[in-house]
Design a protein around this motif. Sequence first.
Motif, PDB file in Angstrom:
ATOM      1  N   GLU A   1       0.837  -1.193   0.000  1.00  0.00           N
ATOM      2  CA  GLU A   1       0.000   0.000   0.000  1.00  0.00           C
ATOM      3  C   GLU A   1       0.876   1.249   0.000  1.00  0.00           C
ATOM      4  O   GLU A   1       1.875   1.324   0.716  1.00  0.00           O
ATOM      5  CB  GLU A   1      -0.934   0.005   1.210  1.00  0.00           C
ATOM      6  N   LEU A   2       0.472   2.227  -0.808  1.00  0.00           N
ATOM      7  CA  LEU A   2       1.201   3.484  -0.870  1.00  0.00           C
ATOM      8  C   LEU A   2       0.621   4.465   0.150  1.00  0.00           C
ATOM      9  O   LEU A   2      -0.594   4.582   0.280  1.00  0.00           O
ATOM     10  CB  LEU A   2       1.095   4.084  -2.268  1.00  0.00           C
ATOM     11  N   PRO A   3       1.479   5.179   0.861  1.00  0.00           N
ATOM     12  CA  PRO A   3       0.967   6.170   1.817  1.00  0.00           C
ATOM     13  C   PRO A   3       0.321   7.342   1.099  1.00  0.00           C
ATOM     14  O   PRO A   3       0.715   7.707  -0.017  1.00  0.00           O
ATOM     15  CB  PRO A   3       2.228   6.597   2.577  1.00  0.00           C
ATOM     16  N   ALA A   4      -0.692   7.909   1.719  1.00  0.00           N
ATOM     17  CA  ALA A   4      -1.312   9.123   1.181  1.00  0.00           C
ATOM     18  C   ALA A   4      -0.306  10.263   1.253  1.00  0.00           C
ATOM     19  O   ALA A   4       0.510  10.340   2.168  1.00  0.00           O
ATOM     20  CB  ALA A   4      -2.567   9.467   1.967  1.00  0.00           C
ATOM     21  N   ARG A   5      -0.356  11.162   0.275  1.00  0.00           N
ATOM     22  CA  ARG A   5       0.565  12.285   0.246  1.00  0.00           C
ATOM     23  C   ARG A   5      -0.110  13.507   0.847  1.00  0.00           C
ATOM     24  O   ARG A   5      -1.139  13.975   0.343  1.00  0.00           O
ATOM     25  CB  ARG A   5       1.002  12.564  -1.196  1.00  0.00           C
TER      26      ARG A   5
END
Length: 319
Positions: free
Chosen positions: A150-154
Amino acid sequence: MTQFPIVHLPAWPVGGAAPEALAHDIAQWIGSAAMAALVRAFGGDLPAGDVDARLAYLEDFSMVWDSRAGGERVDARYIERDDATRKLIEAAAPALGLAGRQRPPVERYDHVLILGGGRITGRARAQFAAELLASGTSTGTVTGLGSLRELPARPGQQDDPEITTEGDAMLAAVRQAFPPAGEIVTRTGTTADGNGWWAKSYPSDDRQINVVAAPPTRPGQRANTPDTLTGWARFVTRPAPTDRVLLATTDLYVPFQHAEAIRVLGLPHRCGIDTVGFDTRSFGAWPNGPSHPGELLQELRSAIRSLHTLHRQTLHVQL
């Protein structure tokens, strides 16, 4: 500025290389003038001895360059260096393969692999691969490598709700760089240890385009570079000993990812391996600018560790 002789990364031609040839190439890299200067500048002294002993020394010594403390790259905190040290690091980078490796050595490859990353990294690497293929390099297939991490929210940015994993980001990047000219076919599955994966394929011009979200091979950990390379060979294309494979990445990751590709693809499949990376100082699709000197040192440590693992594994493989 100091200039150091360029050192070739270990060669892995079609059909593979003899263990002694690989060991020779690794010895040339670790014994280079650039490496010696960096080690001395940080208080070390590379000893004499066989390749494994010198790699073991460098792996231990390179802790002085570690800014991650076991964490992710995004969490690293790089130390600011004085001007002389910064210039030394920047001069050593191209000699050791951490910069200046943008053009592949041959024009024709059977497969081009785009190494995975986050949203920005995936876009830049996919665009780099597209520009290579538009300027004289040719291939039959292109594959973007990703995972289900999962990619972290920016913070402060509106992210595409359909891009939640590294695989999603790579698919979006590859579709932008290589627009589909037909249906996207999806395959999904679960490994014996319960990890999911997916692979998507479509035609673009005269090439087969693939994206794979590979599963981890280490229990309880996310998929890393070797896992995504393994996922390509397992779920997309098993390379043949007559195949040439080109990896497209970011310049400072070229040495360590080249070593990992030899280890997980070259040794078992004997396909040829070349690795190139876009220049963080000048590539138009890369908005983050030049690599920090601390990043170069961190990835030099990664390269040493990967080459050490490769060398030890090579000792047990008969080609």
